[in-house]
Structure formats: structure tokens, C-alpha cells
Design a protein around this motif. Sequence first.
Motif, short mmCIF file in Angstrom:
data_model
loop_
_atom_site.label_atom_id
_atom_site.label_comp_id
_atom_site.label_asym_id
_atom_site.label_seq_id
_atom_site.Cartn_x
_atom_site.Cartn_y
_atom_site.Cartn_z
N THR A 22 -55.62 59.55 10.43
CA THR A 22 -56.18 58.51 11.29
C THR A 22 -56.44 57.21 10.53
OG1 THR A 22 -58.37 59.49 10.98
CG2 THR A 22 -57.18 60.08 12.99
N ILE A 25 -53.16 55.39 10.54
CA ILE A 25 -52.89 54.87 11.89
C ILE A 25 -53.75 53.63 12.14
CG2 ILE A 25 -53.05 55.37 14.36
CD1 ILE A 25 -52.53 58.37 13.55
N TYR A 26 -55.02 53.69 11.77
CA TYR A 26 -55.93 52.56 11.99
C TYR A 26 -55.48 51.35 11.19
CZ TYR A 26 -60.25 49.88 12.37
OH TYR A 26 -61.17 48.90 12.61
N CYS A 29 -52.36 49.87 12.83
CA CYS A 29 -52.72 49.13 14.05
C CYS A 29 -53.42 47.82 13.70
CB CYS A 29 -53.62 49.99 14.94
SG CYS A 29 -52.82 51.41 15.69
N SER A 73 -62.58 44.94 14.00
CA SER A 73 -62.85 46.19 14.72
C SER A 73 -63.36 45.95 16.14
CB SER A 73 -63.85 47.05 13.95
OG SER A 73 -65.08 46.36 13.80
N ARG A 79 -58.41 48.57 19.63
CA ARG A 79 -58.93 49.86 20.10
C ARG A 79 -57.96 50.55 21.03
NH1 ARG A 79 -65.13 49.79 20.16
NH2 ARG A 79 -65.50 48.20 18.62
N ARG A 81 -54.73 50.14 21.21
CA ARG A 81 -53.55 50.55 20.45
C ARG A 81 -53.86 51.79 19.60
NH1 ARG A 81 -48.95 47.34 18.53
NH2 ARG A 81 -49.92 45.71 19.74
N PHE A 82 -55.03 51.79 18.95
CA PHE A 82 -55.42 52.92 18.12
C PHE A 82 -55.57 54.19 18.96
CE2 PHE A 82 -58.75 55.49 16.02
CZ PHE A 82 -58.07 55.81 14.86
N CYS A 85 -52.25 55.50 19.99
CA CYS A 85 -51.51 56.15 18.90
C CYS A 85 -52.09 57.52 18.55
CB CYS A 85 -51.52 55.27 17.66
SG CYS A 85 -50.49 53.80 17.79
#
Length: 95
Positions: A22, A25-26, A29, A73, A79, A81-82, A85
Amino acid sequence: MTYPCYPLTVIDLDGTYVRGNTLHIYIRCGMQRMIAHRRYLKWLYASALLCLRALRLIGHKTMKFGICRMIDSADPELRDRFVGCVRPLINPTSV
């Protein structure tokens, strides 16, 4: 789907709850959002931190907090998009 603008908390259970990393991924993004908002210097600095980490010249913590400081953030698109995903990577047996 749009979510209210609250602090984002992720319980990082890579491989148990989420089939993937994660943090990766974050960061991906967040860096995409930097480009979308034309924050090229932030993107370049984040890329440099990733390269330094890949070369083992800086630690994981330095890389993580250095990049996370530059990611907005509070950006609702980030948010969405995250979540988009991560949601397909949630292990259905852990829900």
C-alpha cells in the motif's frame, strides 16, 4: 465516488489484507497527482528519494516520510485514486 476530506489512515497489512504494497501504491498515486498539479520539483525530489533508496543510500523511513511530506493528503482525487487502486487488491477471504 468522492469521500469527505478526512485524514487518511491505512493499516498496512501487505499480503494479509491487501495483495500488494500500500505504501508503493500511495506513493505512485501521490506522484501522479504531483504531475497533474504541475508540481514538477516535488515530483523530481520524490523521484530522487526513490533512487537514493533503491541504491540503499538512504533508509526506508527517510524515503517514506520525505515523500509523504510532499504528497497532498487532503486532495480528494488522490483519495479516490488510492481507494480505486487498493480496493481490487483486498483479499476477499480477510473481509
